[in-house]
Write a protein that holds these residues in place. Sequence first.
Motif, PDB file in Angstrom:
ATOM      1  N   ASN A 119      37.073  42.858  51.779  1.00 57.40           N
ATOM      2  CA  ASN A 119      35.803  42.607  52.198  1.00 57.40           C
ATOM      3  C   ASN A 119      34.917  42.177  50.740  1.00 57.40           C
ATOM      4  O   ASN A 119      33.791  42.199  50.808  1.00 57.40           O
ATOM      5  N   ASP A 120      35.527  41.607  49.942  1.00 56.87           N
ATOM      6  CA  ASP A 120      35.182  40.767  48.737  1.00 56.87           C
ATOM      7  C   ASP A 120      36.109  40.074  48.017  1.00 56.87           C
ATOM      8  O   ASP A 120      37.259  39.857  48.503  1.00 56.87           O
ATOM      9  N   HIS A 121      35.601  39.485  46.989  1.00 54.00           N
ATOM     10  CA  HIS A 121      36.462  38.709  46.276  1.00 54.00           C
ATOM     11  C   HIS A 121      36.174  38.797  44.508  1.00 54.00           C
ATOM     12  O   HIS A 121      35.050  38.778  44.176  1.00 54.00           O
ATOM     13  N   HIS A 122      37.189  38.433  43.989  1.00 49.86           N
ATOM     14  CA  HIS A 122      36.958  38.022  42.366  1.00 49.86           C
ATOM     15  C   HIS A 122      36.022  39.218  41.788  1.00 49.86           C
ATOM     16  O   HIS A 122      35.295  38.742  40.691  1.00 49.86           O
ATOM     17  N   ARG A 123      36.077  40.509  41.976  1.00 51.45           N
ATOM     18  CA  ARG A 123      35.431  41.342  41.302  1.00 51.45           C
ATOM     19  C   ARG A 123      36.357  42.014  40.335  1.00 51.45           C
ATOM     20  O   ARG A 123      37.374  42.406  40.593  1.00 51.45           O
ATOM     21  N   LEU A 124      35.727  42.355  39.187  1.00 45.96           N
ATOM     22  CA  LEU A 124      36.536  43.001  37.950  1.00 45.96           C
ATOM     23  C   LEU A 124      35.592  43.783  37.256  1.00 45.96           C
ATOM     24  O   LEU A 124      34.316  43.575  37.147  1.00 45.96           O
ATOM     25  N   GLU A 125      35.995  44.653  36.604  1.00 48.60           N
ATOM     26  CA  GLU A 125      35.501  45.753  35.653  1.00 48.60           C
ATOM     27  C   GLU A 125      36.504  45.749  34.355  1.00 48.60           C
ATOM     28  O   GLU A 125      37.819  45.485  34.543  1.00 48.60           O
ATOM     29  N   PRO A 126      35.823  46.156  33.215  1.00 46.78           N
ATOM     30  CA  PRO A 126      36.729  46.489  32.151  1.00 46.78           C
ATOM     31  C   PRO A 126      37.766  47.608  32.204  1.00 46.78           C
ATOM     32  O   PRO A 126      39.066  47.411  31.567  1.00 46.78           O
ATOM     33  N   ALA A 153      44.710  38.607  45.966  1.00 48.48           N
ATOM     34  CA  ALA A 153      44.639  38.465  47.280  1.00 48.48           C
ATOM     35  C   ALA A 153      43.372  39.200  47.822  1.00 48.48           C
ATOM     36  O   ALA A 153      42.685  39.749  47.345  1.00 48.48           O
ATOM     37  N   GLY A 154      42.961  38.714  49.313  1.00 45.56           N
ATOM     38  CA  GLY A 154      41.839  39.146  49.965  1.00 45.56           C
ATOM     39  C   GLY A 154      42.180  39.473  51.093  1.00 45.56           C
ATOM     40  O   GLY A 154      42.932  39.100  51.850  1.00 45.56           O
ATOM     41  N   VAL A 155      41.464  40.485  51.656  1.00 46.08           N
ATOM     42  CA  VAL A 155      41.583  41.153  53.241  1.00 46.08           C
ATOM     43  C   VAL A 155      40.044  41.346  53.741  1.00 46.08           C
ATOM     44  O   VAL A 155      39.296  42.062  53.035  1.00 46.08           O
ATOM     45  N   TRP A 156      39.845  40.597  54.598  1.00 48.35           N
ATOM     46  CA  TRP A 156      38.650  40.885  55.429  1.00 48.35           C
ATOM     47  C   TRP A 156      38.682  41.594  56.856  1.00 48.35           C
ATOM     48  O   TRP A 156      39.282  40.717  57.540  1.00 48.35           O
ATOM     49  N   THR A 157      38.587  42.591  57.000  1.00 50.74           N
ATOM     50  CA  THR A 157      38.296  43.397  58.330  1.00 50.74           C
ATOM     51  C   THR A 157      37.534  44.542  58.455  1.00 50.74           C
ATOM     52  O   THR A 157      37.068  45.212  57.195  1.00 50.74           O
ATOM     53  N   ALA A 201      33.565  31.035  50.898  1.00 52.11           N
ATOM     54  CA  ALA A 201      33.037  30.077  50.072  1.00 52.11           C
ATOM     55  C   ALA A 201      33.042  30.630  48.538  1.00 52.11           C
ATOM     56  O   ALA A 201      33.320  29.697  47.703  1.00 52.11           O
ATOM     57  N   PHE A 202      32.627  31.580  48.513  1.00 51.73           N
ATOM     58  CA  PHE A 202      32.642  32.176  47.014  1.00 51.73           C
ATOM     59  C   PHE A 202      33.950  32.315  46.468  1.00 51.73           C
ATOM     60  O   PHE A 202      33.780  31.951  45.543  1.00 51.73           O
ATOM     61  N   ALA A 203      34.922  32.785  47.085  1.00 53.69           N
ATOM     62  CA  ALA A 203      36.194  32.829  46.730  1.00 53.69           C
ATOM     63  C   ALA A 203      36.814  31.573  46.432  1.00 53.69           C
ATOM     64  O   ALA A 203      37.493  31.255  45.476  1.00 53.69           O
ATOM     65  N   GLN A 205      38.339  26.402  39.999  1.00 52.92           N
ATOM     66  CA  GLN A 205      39.250  26.351  38.890  1.00 52.92           C
ATOM     67  C   GLN A 205      39.468  27.856  38.371  1.00 52.92           C
ATOM     68  O   GLN A 205      39.012  28.142  36.954  1.00 52.92           O
ATOM     69  N   SER A 206      40.251  28.598  39.076  1.00 56.30           N
ATOM     70  CA  SER A 206      40.264  30.006  38.721  1.00 56.30           C
ATOM     71  C   SER A 206      41.796  30.380  39.449  1.00 56.30           C
ATOM     72  O   SER A 206      42.120  30.105  40.348  1.00 56.30           O
ATOM     73  N   CYS A 207      42.446  31.081  38.675  1.00 58.29           N
ATOM     74  CA  CYS A 207      43.898  31.701  39.095  1.00 58.29           C
ATOM     75  C   CYS A 207      43.807  32.512  40.260  1.00 58.29           C
ATOM     76  O   CYS A 207      44.634  32.449  41.133  1.00 58.29           O
ATOM     77  N   VAL A 208      42.488  33.184  40.664  1.00 56.09           N
ATOM     78  CA  VAL A 208      42.519  33.935  41.574  1.00 56.09           C
ATOM     79  C   VAL A 208      41.492  33.416  42.626  1.00 56.09           C
ATOM     80  O   VAL A 208      40.927  34.121  43.799  1.00 56.09           O
ATOM     81  N   ALA A 209      41.287  31.867  42.500  1.00 51.04           N
ATOM     82  CA  ALA A 209      40.398  31.551  43.565  1.00 51.04           C
ATOM     83  C   ALA A 209      41.028  31.731  44.871  1.00 51.04           C
ATOM     84  O   ALA A 209      42.163  31.407  45.135  1.00 51.04           O
ATOM     85  N   GLY A 210      40.074  31.880  45.988  1.00 50.25           N
ATOM     86  CA  GLY A 210      40.625  31.948  47.292  1.00 50.25           C
ATOM     87  C   GLY A 210      41.228  30.547  47.815  1.00 50.25           C
ATOM     88  O   GLY A 210      40.340  29.630  47.929  1.00 50.25           O
ATOM     89  N   ALA A 211      42.654  30.349  47.787  1.00 54.66           N
ATOM     90  CA  ALA A 211      43.069  28.960  48.035  1.00 54.66           C
ATOM     91  C   ALA A 211      43.647  28.890  49.474  1.00 54.66           C
ATOM     92  O   ALA A 211      44.092  27.828  49.960  1.00 54.66           O
TER      93      ALA A 211
END
Length: 492
Positions: free
Chosen positions: A434-441, A409-413, A266-268, A275-281
């Motif tokens: 096991n997560d999504h849309h996480r970013l760091e500088p 992409a995402g993988v849940w396992t 749901a978060f993804a 409206q995100s290029c990496v949205a879980g679609a």
Amino acid sequence: MYVDGKDVSADSGARLTIVNPATGRPIATVPDGVGVDVDNAVAVARAAFESGPWPRMSRTARAKALLRAADALEAASDTLYTLETQNNGRPITETRAQLSRVPEWFRYNAGLLAAQRDAVLPSDGPYLTYQKRAPLGVCGIITPFNHPAMILARSLSAALATGNTVVVKPSELTPLTTLAIARIVTESGIPEGVINVVTGGRDAGIRLTEHEDIAKITLTGGTEAGRSAAGATSKRFARITAELGGKTPVIVFDDYDPTRAAEGAAFAAFVASGQSCVAGARFLVQRGRYDEFVAALVARAEKIRLGDPADTSTQMGPMISDRQRRKVLEYIDIGREEGARVAAGGEVPELPGALNDGFFVQPTVLADATNSMRVSQEEIFGPVAVVVPFDTEEEAIEMANDNRFGLGAGVWTRDIGRAHRVAEAIESGMVWVNDHHRLEPSLPWGGVKESGAGKDAGTESFDDFTWIKTIVVRIADDDVDWYGSDEPGRLN
């Protein structure tokens, strides 16, 4: 617009109306810049690069300036996230979380600058060979409507740290935080003319990509816009970093609890209203837990609170425009026609007062889809989660890669070996497990295939705002005399 440290109007005097997408009502006007306005801003930036102090500052002085800018942005964070919420309709809880991280990009690139080392290269014979990095010149940054402040900070901080000057063309829909950031950073001590902002539409963006004095373009937007910009920059061999479209596959294996996976899904899918290029679609779910996952995702989607983005209880805001909403609704209809089942949402919600004039769409789940459907292959850019069943790991990988995009992409396992194996096999610039849309500088951000080229963030972005000069120094006492040697091929 903001050019040479001053607010300026478009040469024509024309203006654009900026709308709050939660109400459909105007909140501001900005100049409607075109080619001549871009030319003026580039001329200012070029003068600042060629004769101004910024590229000539010591690394320490430039790093300190970036740290002061970070502190100023942090101090203004309440104003910035409130402004962005009004301008692009994201819930204030999302914009607060995202914009609170904007200063991190400036501090990270200031750190890279302070720690930068020039390479010494091995050479045969009596030579000392080393490299020096130099700024490119005037760089153009074209930002989208969905994450205007964050995406600006990623590129702007790296461009400034390396000594470049900048012309920014924000989305014509969401220019307000870009203008605010340019003012804040300049007023914190960055010299006038180093950061310039031209507001306007397509004509301004095209002129920026085509301008002969622009050494690099960083663009975040649609694939066709990226294709056009790449063609324009290639004619003069300018550099380009392009983060473009996506159709993110998220693989959910049957060893992961389907309810917990659905919470992550749901978060993804629905953060930033999709409206995100990496949205879980595209959710590819192993058949043994498929029905449970769909039921859990539907239950979660139906509980998401739509409403006033300025209200901290709101969990999802509107589409950016009525045009985007109509596009999303058309895709939902296409999904129905293709045989997908609308398991949740799919309609325009009824909301109170002025919100009913906003551009909202219900969080939508299209279940029982196939990977070949248009809704599974094309970027919708809205709160639409398409769910497709699969049987084997090999089938999931094949389906994930069967798409022209390759951004995220995402993988849940729970199987650690499978997690690494599948992440490595997916054709994507970024993979979350096991997560999504996480970013760091520090994490390079960018895709493959039609999702673009180059990287934002990380040392890759920092380095790409410079060019390398190799210097070879002969350290022997004797002279070089090729033709006076008695032995061909020997230097005296």
